[in-house]
Design a protein around this motif. Structure first.
Motif, PDB file in Angstrom:
ATOM      1  N   PHE A   1       0.824  -1.210   0.000  1.00  0.00           N
ATOM      2  CA  PHE A   1       0.000   0.000   0.000  1.00  0.00           C
ATOM      3  C   PHE A   1       0.856   1.256   0.000  1.00  0.00           C
ATOM      4  CE2 PHE A   1      -2.299   3.139   2.747  1.00  0.00           C
ATOM      5  CZ  PHE A   1      -3.223   3.530   1.791  1.00  0.00           C
ATOM      6  N   TYR A   2       2.038   1.205   0.603  1.00  0.00           N
ATOM      7  CA  TYR A   2       2.939   2.355   0.652  1.00  0.00           C
ATOM      8  C   TYR A   2       3.969   2.356  -0.466  1.00  0.00           C
ATOM      9  CZ  TYR A   2       0.969   2.888   5.321  1.00  0.00           C
ATOM     10  OH  TYR A   2       0.108   3.036   6.374  1.00  0.00           O
ATOM     11  N   GLY A   3       3.915   1.394  -1.391  1.00  0.00           N
ATOM     12  CA  GLY A   3       4.873   1.359  -2.491  1.00  0.00           C
ATOM     13  C   GLY A   3       6.208   0.763  -2.109  1.00  0.00           C
ATOM     14  N   ILE A   4       6.217  -0.173  -1.165  1.00  0.00           N
ATOM     15  CA  ILE A   4       7.442  -0.790  -0.664  1.00  0.00           C
ATOM     16  C   ILE A   4       7.308  -2.294  -0.794  1.00  0.00           C
ATOM     17  CG2 ILE A   4       9.059  -0.899   1.290  1.00  0.00           C
ATOM     18  CD1 ILE A   4       7.713   1.594   2.402  1.00  0.00           C
ATOM     19  N   GLU A   5       8.434  -2.966  -0.973  1.00  0.00           N
ATOM     20  CA  GLU A   5       8.447  -4.418  -1.139  1.00  0.00           C
ATOM     21  C   GLU A   5       9.411  -5.041  -0.139  1.00  0.00           C
ATOM     22  OE1 GLU A   5       9.642  -7.761  -4.542  1.00  0.00           O
ATOM     23  OE2 GLU A   5       9.414  -5.642  -5.080  1.00  0.00           O
ATOM     24  N   LEU A   6       8.984  -6.116   0.516  1.00  0.00           N
ATOM     25  CA  LEU A   6       9.846  -6.848   1.454  1.00  0.00           C
ATOM     26  C   LEU A   6      10.743  -7.789   0.674  1.00  0.00           C
ATOM     27  CD1 LEU A   6      10.554  -7.509   4.417  1.00  0.00           C
ATOM     28  CD2 LEU A   6       8.753  -9.242   4.365  1.00  0.00           C
ATOM     29  N   CYS A   7      12.055  -7.523   0.686  1.00  0.00           N
ATOM     30  CA  CYS A   7      13.011  -8.324  -0.090  1.00  0.00           C
ATOM     31  C   CYS A   7      13.363  -9.635   0.608  1.00  0.00           C
ATOM     32  CB  CYS A   7      14.290  -7.521  -0.336  1.00  0.00           C
ATOM     33  SG  CYS A   7      14.035  -5.930  -1.105  1.00  0.00           S
ATOM     34  N   ASP A   8      13.599  -9.582   1.902  1.00  0.00           N
ATOM     35  CA  ASP A   8      14.092 -10.742   2.639  1.00  0.00           C
ATOM     36  C   ASP A   8      13.309 -10.866   3.932  1.00  0.00           C
ATOM     37  OD1 ASP A   8      15.497 -12.739   3.907  1.00  0.00           O
ATOM     38  OD2 ASP A   8      17.478 -11.948   3.402  1.00  0.00           O
ATOM     39  N   GLU A   9      12.591 -11.969   4.113  1.00  0.00           N
ATOM     40  CA  GLU A   9      11.818 -12.179   5.322  1.00  0.00           C
ATOM     41  C   GLU A   9      12.705 -12.505   6.518  1.00  0.00           C
ATOM     42  OE1 GLU A   9       8.653 -14.924   4.945  1.00  0.00           O
ATOM     43  OE2 GLU A   9       7.755 -13.961   3.184  1.00  0.00           O
ATOM     44  N   GLU A  10      13.943 -12.887   6.295  1.00  0.00           N
ATOM     45  CA  GLU A  10      14.839 -13.191   7.404  1.00  0.00           C
ATOM     46  C   GLU A  10      15.425 -11.918   8.019  1.00  0.00           C
ATOM     47  OE1 GLU A  10      15.380 -16.078   8.794  1.00  0.00           O
ATOM     48  OE2 GLU A  10      14.032 -17.127   7.400  1.00  0.00           O
ATOM     49  N   THR A  11      15.876 -11.001   7.160  1.00  0.00           N
ATOM     50  CA  THR A  11      16.526  -9.780   7.645  1.00  0.00           C
ATOM     51  C   THR A  11      15.586  -8.588   7.708  1.00  0.00           C
ATOM     52  OG1 THR A  11      17.240  -9.160   5.401  1.00  0.00           O
ATOM     53  CG2 THR A  11      18.709 -10.578   6.700  1.00  0.00           C
ATOM     54  N   GLY A  12      14.486  -8.626   6.957  1.00  0.00           N
ATOM     55  CA  GLY A  12      13.569  -7.498   6.931  1.00  0.00           C
ATOM     56  C   GLY A  12      13.931  -6.403   5.965  1.00  0.00           C
ATOM     57  N   GLU A  13      14.897  -6.663   5.059  1.00  0.00           N
ATOM     58  CA  GLU A  13      15.295  -5.647   4.080  1.00  0.00           C
ATOM     59  C   GLU A  13      14.132  -5.328   3.143  1.00  0.00           C
ATOM     60  OE1 GLU A  13      18.088  -3.931   3.980  1.00  0.00           O
ATOM     61  OE2 GLU A  13      18.801  -4.979   5.777  1.00  0.00           O
ATOM     62  N   VAL A  14      13.980  -4.029   2.830  1.00  0.00           N
ATOM     63  CA  VAL A  14      12.902  -3.565   1.964  1.00  0.00           C
ATOM     64  C   VAL A  14      13.476  -2.719   0.838  1.00  0.00           C
ATOM     65  CG1 VAL A  14      11.151  -3.624   3.786  1.00  0.00           C
ATOM     66  CG2 VAL A  14      12.518  -1.552   3.445  1.00  0.00           C
ATOM     67  N   LYS A  15      12.679  -2.538  -0.206  1.00  0.00           N
ATOM     68  CA  LYS A  15      13.075  -1.703  -1.346  1.00  0.00           C
ATOM     69  C   LYS A  15      11.819  -1.115  -1.977  1.00  0.00           C
ATOM     70  CE  LYS A  15      12.913  -5.371  -4.842  1.00  0.00           C
ATOM     71  NZ  LYS A  15      13.656  -6.112  -5.897  1.00  0.00           N
ATOM     72  N   ARG A  16      12.033  -0.256  -2.948  1.00  0.00           N
ATOM     73  CA  ARG A  16      10.910   0.336  -3.658  1.00  0.00           C
ATOM     74  C   ARG A  16      10.176  -0.722  -4.479  1.00  0.00           C
ATOM     75  NH1 ARG A  16      13.469   5.778  -6.471  1.00  0.00           N
ATOM     76  NH2 ARG A  16      13.608   7.093  -4.602  1.00  0.00           N
ATOM     77  N   ALA A  17       8.839  -0.597  -4.500  1.00  0.00           N
ATOM     78  CA  ALA A  17       8.036  -1.460  -5.365  1.00  0.00           C
ATOM     79  C   ALA A  17       7.930  -0.819  -6.751  1.00  0.00           C
ATOM     80  CB  ALA A  17       6.652  -1.672  -4.763  1.00  0.00           C
ATOM     81  N   SER A  18       7.363  -1.552  -7.679  1.00  0.00           N
ATOM     82  CA  SER A  18       7.265  -1.052  -9.051  1.00  0.00           C
ATOM     83  C   SER A  18       6.329   0.149  -9.159  1.00  0.00           C
ATOM     84  CB  SER A  18       6.780  -2.174  -9.980  1.00  0.00           C
ATOM     85  OG  SER A  18       5.520  -2.672  -9.536  1.00  0.00           O
ATOM     86  N   ASN A  19       5.355   0.252  -8.261  1.00  0.00           N
ATOM     87  CA  ASN A  19       4.395   1.359  -8.304  1.00  0.00           C
ATOM     88  C   ASN A  19       4.711   2.420  -7.248  1.00  0.00           C
ATOM     89  OD1 ASN A  19       3.835  -0.269  -6.138  1.00  0.00           O
ATOM     90  ND2 ASN A  19       1.612  -0.107  -6.316  1.00  0.00           N
ATOM     91  N   TRP A  20       5.973   2.593  -6.929  1.00  0.00           N
ATOM     92  CA  TRP A  20       6.344   3.445  -5.807  1.00  0.00           C
ATOM     93  C   TRP A  20       6.006   4.909  -6.034  1.00  0.00           C
ATOM     94  CZ3 TRP A  20       9.891   7.437  -6.202  1.00  0.00           C
ATOM     95  CH2 TRP A  20      10.673   7.452  -7.358  1.00  0.00           C
ATOM     96  N   ARG A  21       6.039   5.398  -7.263  1.00  0.00           N
ATOM     97  CA  ARG A  21       5.776   6.824  -7.489  1.00  0.00           C
ATOM     98  C   ARG A  21       4.337   7.187  -7.104  1.00  0.00           C
ATOM     99  NH1 ARG A  21       9.730   9.453 -10.275  1.00  0.00           N
ATOM    100  NH2 ARG A  21      11.273   8.136 -11.341  1.00  0.00           N
ATOM    101  N   ASP A  22       3.387   6.409  -7.575  1.00  0.00           N
ATOM    102  CA  ASP A  22       1.985   6.684  -7.269  1.00  0.00           C
ATOM    103  C   ASP A  22       1.706   6.526  -5.784  1.00  0.00           C
ATOM    104  OD1 ASP A  22      -0.885   7.055  -7.987  1.00  0.00           O
ATOM    105  OD2 ASP A  22      -1.023   4.993  -7.276  1.00  0.00           O
ATOM    106  N   ARG A  23       2.268   5.496  -5.171  1.00  0.00           N
ATOM    107  CA  ARG A  23       2.019   5.262  -3.749  1.00  0.00           C
ATOM    108  C   ARG A  23       2.732   6.285  -2.866  1.00  0.00           C
ATOM    109  NH1 ARG A  23      -2.120   4.247  -4.142  1.00  0.00           N
ATOM    110  NH2 ARG A  23      -2.125   3.983  -1.879  1.00  0.00           N
ATOM    111  N   PHE A  24       3.912   6.756  -3.292  1.00  0.00           N
ATOM    112  CA  PHE A  24       4.602   7.804  -2.538  1.00  0.00           C
ATOM    113  C   PHE A  24       3.803   9.099  -2.554  1.00  0.00           C
ATOM    114  CE2 PHE A  24       9.341   6.558  -2.106  1.00  0.00           C
ATOM    115  CZ  PHE A  24       8.976   5.340  -1.573  1.00  0.00           C
TER     116      PHE A  24
END
Length: 412
Positions: A267-290
């Motif tokens: 919903f916020y335009g973010i993607e969870l990369c690794d469920e072990e470490t919790g690293e996140v990055k921008r999702a493909s729709n990040w501009r609209d959600r930002f």
């Protein structure tokens, strides 16, 4: 008295004349127009003069000169060291323990004792932020810089969370489900949310990607991310100590919590990369959600709740990566300008790990444009970090200078 009565007579006469000229509806509309005009002028004046007053307040040297006498450390405030007797040293167990103690003392980083020790008289010292050590109890009320009161109130709220709510928050409504652990049952799929009547599986399946519904409905966030403090949904219930313990021991509940986290990250335009470490990055729709996140500021409260819930229910290692992501987006990439203050006031203070909080606030200071307006750590710490940055840049330049000198020698 005669003049006063005469004045009252003239006032009544003017009112009667005014009412005779206009009927009641026109008079009321004129009053409404005048009231709205005054409100508009007041808001406009505040918006113009608040930044100016804030800038002037920052320039005033609040801290008085305390002279060259340094504040001493009380004996009870000094770290105590264990003393080993002769009998302990000569025994094999005592020798091993003494050697371990010496090794630990040698390896102990110096900044834990000296670098992060600040005085309560520091201009930006905050008693609700335990990241920095103090040299003596705070004396009196110190004047605050612009926006510092807001930061201090946020720090007080987040300290109450980090210390597991030693100051209990009052319930706005009696918890009628206190004996049935409703939050745990909801996450196990046994009960639905109130008042929406949606089960946890339906949230993850039917609400994923439904951005309008996630934005407009405000009663689900307290069920997806429960806390030990109440929210806006009076039908939701707060977490209990027993409920938290059982939740952390349930693999099903924790797996569903990760799915809820992914739902809100999308919903916020973010993607969870690794469920072990919790690293996140921008999702493909990040501009609209930002754009939506930057314009709908109530989402800042939701993110604060998410961070608190992650730390409470066994995912504290997810906190720092998410806060680091927001710091990079706001301070490095220049995104989400209206979220930046909430990131520094609330998100950073929601991280339970003290070392992670220090690292995050140092990252924020290094990348903050106007260092003289940085109020989120004491001035002494800021001076240390600035000096470290200058030394690092100097060391980075020295190899280049040596390489240039060697190349010149080869040419000659």
């Amino acid at each position: 008295m005669q003049s006063v009565s005469l004045l009252c007579y003239f006032v009544k006469l003017l009112v009667r004349l005014f009412v005779a000229m206009f009927n009641f509806s026109r008079l009321y509309s004129a009053y409404e127009w005048f009231r709205r005009a005054l409100c508009f002028c007041w808001r406009f004046t505040k918006r113009i003069f608040n930044p100016i007053c804030g800038y002037l307040l920052l320039r005033i040297p609040w801290r008085k000169d305390t002279g060259s006498k340094e504040l001493g450390v009380n004996a009870q405030d000094r770290p105590t060291e264990r003393r080993f007797s002769d009998q302990d040293v000569h025994s094999p167990e005592g020798q091993h323990e003494a050697a371990s103690h010496r090794e630990l003392t040698c390896k102990r980083p110096r900044f834990e004792e000296d670098e992060y020790r600040v005085e309560p008289t520091d201009e930006l010292y905050c008693g609700h932020d335990p990241r920095w050590k103090t040299e003596e109890p705070q004396r009196g009320k110190r004047p605050a810089a612009y926006n510092y009161n807001r930061f201090e109130n946020a720090a007080k709220d987040m300290q109450n969370y980090r210390h597991d709510y030693p100051s209990p928050v009052r319930q706005k409504r009696r918890n009628k489900f206190s004996d049935t652990k409703p939050n745990l049952q909801f996450y196990l799929g046994m009960t639905c949310s109130v008042p929406d009547g949606v089960y946890i599986g339906s949230f993850h399946k039917d609400w994923y990607g439904q951005y309008n519904k996630l934005e407009s409905v405000h009663s689900y966030i307290q069920w997806l991310f429960p806390l030990q403090e109440p929210g806006m949904n009076y039908e939701a219930t707060t977490l209990t100590k027993e409920e938290i313990t059982d939740f952390r021991q349930s693999d099903t509940a924790k797996a569903n919590l990760v799915k809820s986290y992914k739902l809100m990250l999308d919903f916020y335009g973010i993607e969870l990369c690794d469920e072990e470490t919790g690293e996140v990055k921008r999702a493909s729709n990040w501009r609209d959600r930002f754009n939506n996140l930057n314009s709908r500021l109530h989402n800042n409260l939701r993110i604060t709740r998410i961070l608190k819930c992650l730390g409470t229910l066994g995912y504290r290692h997810y906190q720092a990566p998410l806060v680091r992501f927001f710091l990079e987006e706001t301070l490095v990439h220049g995104q989400l300008p209206d979220v930046k203050i909430s990131v520094l006031n609330y998100f950073v203070f929601g991280v339970l790990d003290k070392r992670e909080r220090r690292s995050l606030i140092k990252f924020a200071y290094v990348h903050y444009d106007r260092k003289e307006e940085f109020i989120w750590c004491p001035k002494k710490i800021q001076m240390i970090w600035s000096q470290q940055g200058m030394e690092g840049r100097k060391e980075a330049c020295e190899p280049d200078l040596n390489r240039v000198s060697r190349s010149q020698d080869e040419e000659y």
